[in-house]
Design a protein around this motif. Structure first.
Motif, PDB file in Angstrom:
ATOM      1  N   TYR A 180       0.836  -1.209   0.000  1.00  0.00           N
ATOM      2  CA  TYR A 180       0.000   0.000   0.000  1.00  0.00           C
ATOM      3  C   TYR A 180       0.868   1.255   0.000  1.00  0.00           C
ATOM      4  O   TYR A 180       0.639   2.187  -0.783  1.00  0.00           O
ATOM      5  CB  TYR A 180      -0.922  -0.007   1.227  1.00  0.00           C
ATOM      6  N   ASP A 181       1.878   1.300   0.873  1.00  0.00           N
ATOM      7  CA  ASP A 181       2.715   2.497   1.004  1.00  0.00           C
ATOM      8  C   ASP A 181       3.511   2.771  -0.271  1.00  0.00           C
ATOM      9  O   ASP A 181       3.670   3.920  -0.682  1.00  0.00           O
ATOM     10  CB  ASP A 181       3.669   2.343   2.191  1.00  0.00           C
ATOM     11  N   MET A 182       4.018   1.725  -0.907  1.00  0.00           N
ATOM     12  CA  MET A 182       4.806   1.941  -2.121  1.00  0.00           C
ATOM     13  C   MET A 182       3.931   2.498  -3.243  1.00  0.00           C
ATOM     14  O   MET A 182       4.337   3.415  -3.970  1.00  0.00           O
ATOM     15  CB  MET A 182       5.481   0.645  -2.579  1.00  0.00           C
ATOM     16  N   ASN A 234       6.086  10.954  -3.843  1.00  0.00           N
ATOM     17  CA  ASN A 234       6.421  11.371  -2.489  1.00  0.00           C
ATOM     18  C   ASN A 234       7.903  11.119  -2.194  1.00  0.00           C
ATOM     19  O   ASN A 234       8.269  10.214  -1.440  1.00  0.00           O
ATOM     20  CB  ASN A 234       5.530  10.631  -1.491  1.00  0.00           C
ATOM     21  N   PHE A 235       8.763  11.941  -2.796  1.00  0.00           N
ATOM     22  CA  PHE A 235      10.205  11.759  -2.617  1.00  0.00           C
ATOM     23  C   PHE A 235      10.629  11.964  -1.161  1.00  0.00           C
ATOM     24  O   PHE A 235      11.628  11.391  -0.719  1.00  0.00           O
ATOM     25  CB  PHE A 235      10.975  12.728  -3.519  1.00  0.00           C
ATOM     26  N   GLY A 266      13.210   8.698   3.032  1.00  0.00           N
ATOM     27  CA  GLY A 266      13.847   8.531   4.338  1.00  0.00           C
ATOM     28  C   GLY A 266      13.140   7.482   5.177  1.00  0.00           C
ATOM     29  O   GLY A 266      13.787   6.717   5.906  1.00  0.00           O
ATOM     30  N   TRP A 267      11.799   7.448   5.069  1.00  0.00           N
ATOM     31  CA  TRP A 267      11.028   6.440   5.802  1.00  0.00           C
ATOM     32  C   TRP A 267      11.370   5.047   5.283  1.00  0.00           C
ATOM     33  O   TRP A 267      11.514   4.112   6.077  1.00  0.00           O
ATOM     34  CB  TRP A 267       9.530   6.703   5.638  1.00  0.00           C
ATOM     35  N   TRP A 268      11.523   4.901   3.981  1.00  0.00           N
ATOM     36  CA  TRP A 268      11.885   3.608   3.411  1.00  0.00           C
ATOM     37  C   TRP A 268      13.286   3.187   3.871  1.00  0.00           C
ATOM     38  O   TRP A 268      13.536   2.004   4.120  1.00  0.00           O
ATOM     39  CB  TRP A 268      11.805   3.652   1.886  1.00  0.00           C
ATOM     40  N   TYR A 311      13.244   4.316  -8.994  1.00  0.00           N
ATOM     41  CA  TYR A 311      14.681   4.111  -9.164  1.00  0.00           C
ATOM     42  C   TYR A 311      15.431   4.471  -7.883  1.00  0.00           C
ATOM     43  O   TYR A 311      16.339   3.758  -7.441  1.00  0.00           O
ATOM     44  CB  TYR A 311      15.210   4.969 -10.315  1.00  0.00           C
ATOM     45  N   MET A 312      15.040   5.596  -7.273  1.00  0.00           N
ATOM     46  CA  MET A 312      15.685   6.017  -6.028  1.00  0.00           C
ATOM     47  C   MET A 312      15.412   5.019  -4.910  1.00  0.00           C
ATOM     48  O   MET A 312      16.293   4.699  -4.099  1.00  0.00           O
ATOM     49  CB  MET A 312      15.194   7.408  -5.633  1.00  0.00           C
ATOM     50  N   LEU A 313      14.176   4.518  -4.871  1.00  0.00           N
ATOM     51  CA  LEU A 313      13.819   3.526  -3.858  1.00  0.00           C
ATOM     52  C   LEU A 313      14.670   2.267  -4.010  1.00  0.00           C
ATOM     53  O   LEU A 313      15.132   1.680  -3.020  1.00  0.00           O
ATOM     54  CB  LEU A 313      12.333   3.181  -3.961  1.00  0.00           C
TER      55      LEU A 313
END
Length: 471
Positions: A318-320, A328-329, A333-335, A390-392
């Motif tokens: 859900y969050d992704m 939501n860049f 930080g939360w990831w 990509y950043m994730l």
């Protein structure tokens, strides 16, 4: 003349010519790029056992690799194929091609081999790992005459496609650290309900491919099933030797304290040998183990970890999706924090939570890659969503430089040089050193001539291609 040098000639009708052509097939040697002429041109690799003869019929195993490494994939099965007496073939299929085209290619290759070689009816099987395993599990559903599949590190793609009128033998092989582990156990319950013959074999390898002994076991299980269905004569000595090997495996697991694995394997042995032996003594051993206090404590701990895993997977999914579509860049930080939490599980003392941590990291990586494909397949590509993913991926898999480079390329394309330089330095810090790949990166021509880029290359690689001129 040595066996490996023996040659025999078989006629193969060329579809583009009215005359028949002769083709030389070698025993004990992998033959690459054998062409198949059809509306969709294709080819395959082939391996015939050293003792191959046209005087008898042989089982066939189709091996799949979706990255064009069919020779490498088939070579892993050579030892087991020699011991168990199987012909191997690897159709040239690719992940970049549609499922329909890959299935047509597979069917054409299969028809070619069946017309060319003495293949035993009812003994055609498939095998593959990861994406190849998912495809291998689909082939018996879509192609008649395929009787079983070995899927390594991949659960069934869609159980809704299963047809109870056309059952096939499914053999899953998976590590308890693999995110497919719990899904494969769920698939096993569905297959049992549909009365599909099946086994799930656990292993402790770090990759989807288990040890080669597991590959031989998979072929052995197909042979045992063929004996049980009277497709081939029953060999009592073969059955007893296989059974003794499995009893020894159970004892080894019990003695090493892997009680859950031992109990699970005894359950699989019931379906392996039910058609061949009285298994009352094995059932008693399994019941006794289930009553063991240590086993029951282990089972409770694993069930607790799996329950936690299910909840976390739902939240992550859900969050992704929310972060991806909202761009939501700020939530990256939360990831990053979530990865530190998973590392705590992996480095903790609870073995079941260690396995859960590995599975969840695998799940997150697979989910991110699925979402990347989803975004890229859209008619209009949402580049911000793609950039987020990509950043994730650089957080989820920090030593995989592919996604640093994709982030750099996409940022440079949009002239966001600050972001590009940040991820370039992050890649350098994690050990990236491929200068040629960096300088050939798409959409970075303007970035590469900036002083900041060249200073950074000079700092980490000691040799920038462009001089740094400051005014």
């Amino acid at each position: 003349m040595k066996k490996k040098q023996l040659l025999f000639l078989l006629s193969l009708v060329c579809l583009t010519s009215a005359s028949a052509q002769q083709m030389v097939l070698k025993k004990g040697e992998i033959m690459d790029s054998i062409p198949v002429q059809d509306s969709i041109p294709s080819s395959y690799s082939l391996y015939l056992p050293r003792d191959f003869t046209t005087e008898k019929k042989w089982p066939l195993l189709l091996v799949f690799d979706m990255e064009g490494k069919e020779r490498q994939a088939i070579s892993i099965f050579v030892g087991p194929a020699e011991k168990e007496g199987y012909i191997l073939a690897a159709p040239k299929v690719k992940d970049t091609v549609s499922l329909t085209n890959n299935m047509i290619v597979t069917n054409n290759v299969l028809e070619e081999i069946v017309n060319l070689l003495p293949i035993q009816n009812g003994r055609i099987y498939t095998a593959g790992a990861s994406a190849g395993g998912r495809f291998a599990g689909l082939v018996p559903i879509f192609i008649r005459g395929v009787n079983g599949a070995i899927s390594m590190g991949a659960s069934l793609t869609n159980t809704d496609l299963l047809n109870v009128r056309r059952p096939f033998h499914f053999i899953g092989m998976v590590s308890k650290n693999d995110y497919n582990y719990t899904t494969m156990l769920d698939d096993e319950k569905i297959l049992d309900r549909y009365k599909f013959p099946n086994q799930v074999l656990l292993h402790d390898a770090k990759s989807a491919w288990p040890e080669v002994t597991y590959l031989q076991k998979g072929l052995q299980l197909f042979t045992l099933a063929a004996m049980g269905r009277n497709l081939i004569p029953k060999d009592s000595l073969y059955v007893e030797n296989a059974y003794d090997e499995d009893v020894a495996k159970v004892n080894l697991l019990k003695n090493s304290g892997q009680l859950i694995w031992a109990e699970q394997y005894m359950g699989e042995m019931m379906s392996m040998y039910g058609a061949h032996k009285n298994l009352d003594s094995l059932r008693e051993v399994q019941k006794e183990l289930r009553r063991d206090k240590q086993f029951r404590a282990m089972r409770r701990a694993e069930n607790a970890a799996i329950s936690k895993e299910i909840l976390l997977k739902e939240n992550y999914q859900y969050d992704m999706e929310e972060d991806m579509f909202a761009h939501n860049f700020k939530n990256l930080g939360w990831w990053n924090y979530q990865m530190t939490e998973l590392d705590k599980f992996i480095n903790g003392s609870n073995i079941h939570e260690q396995e859960m941590g590995h599975r969840l990291i695998g799940f997150l990586n697979a989910l991110a890659e699925d979402n990347i494909e989803l975004v890229r397949s859209g008619q209009v590509i949402d580049e911000d969503a793609l950039a987020f993913l990509y950043m994730l991926k650089t957080i989820l898999e920090p030593e995989n430089f592919e996604f640093y480079l994709k982030t750099i390329s996409l940022s440079a394309k949009n002239e966001d040089f600050g972001t590009a330089l940040f991820y370039l330095e992050e890649a350098f810090k994690n050990g990236f050193k491929d200068k040629d790949k960096l300088y050939s990166l798409e959409d970075t021509a303007l970035l590469r001539i900036t002083p900041e880029f060249n200073k950074m290359v000079e700092k980490y690689l000691k040799d920038a291609r462009y001089d740094i001129i400051e005014q």
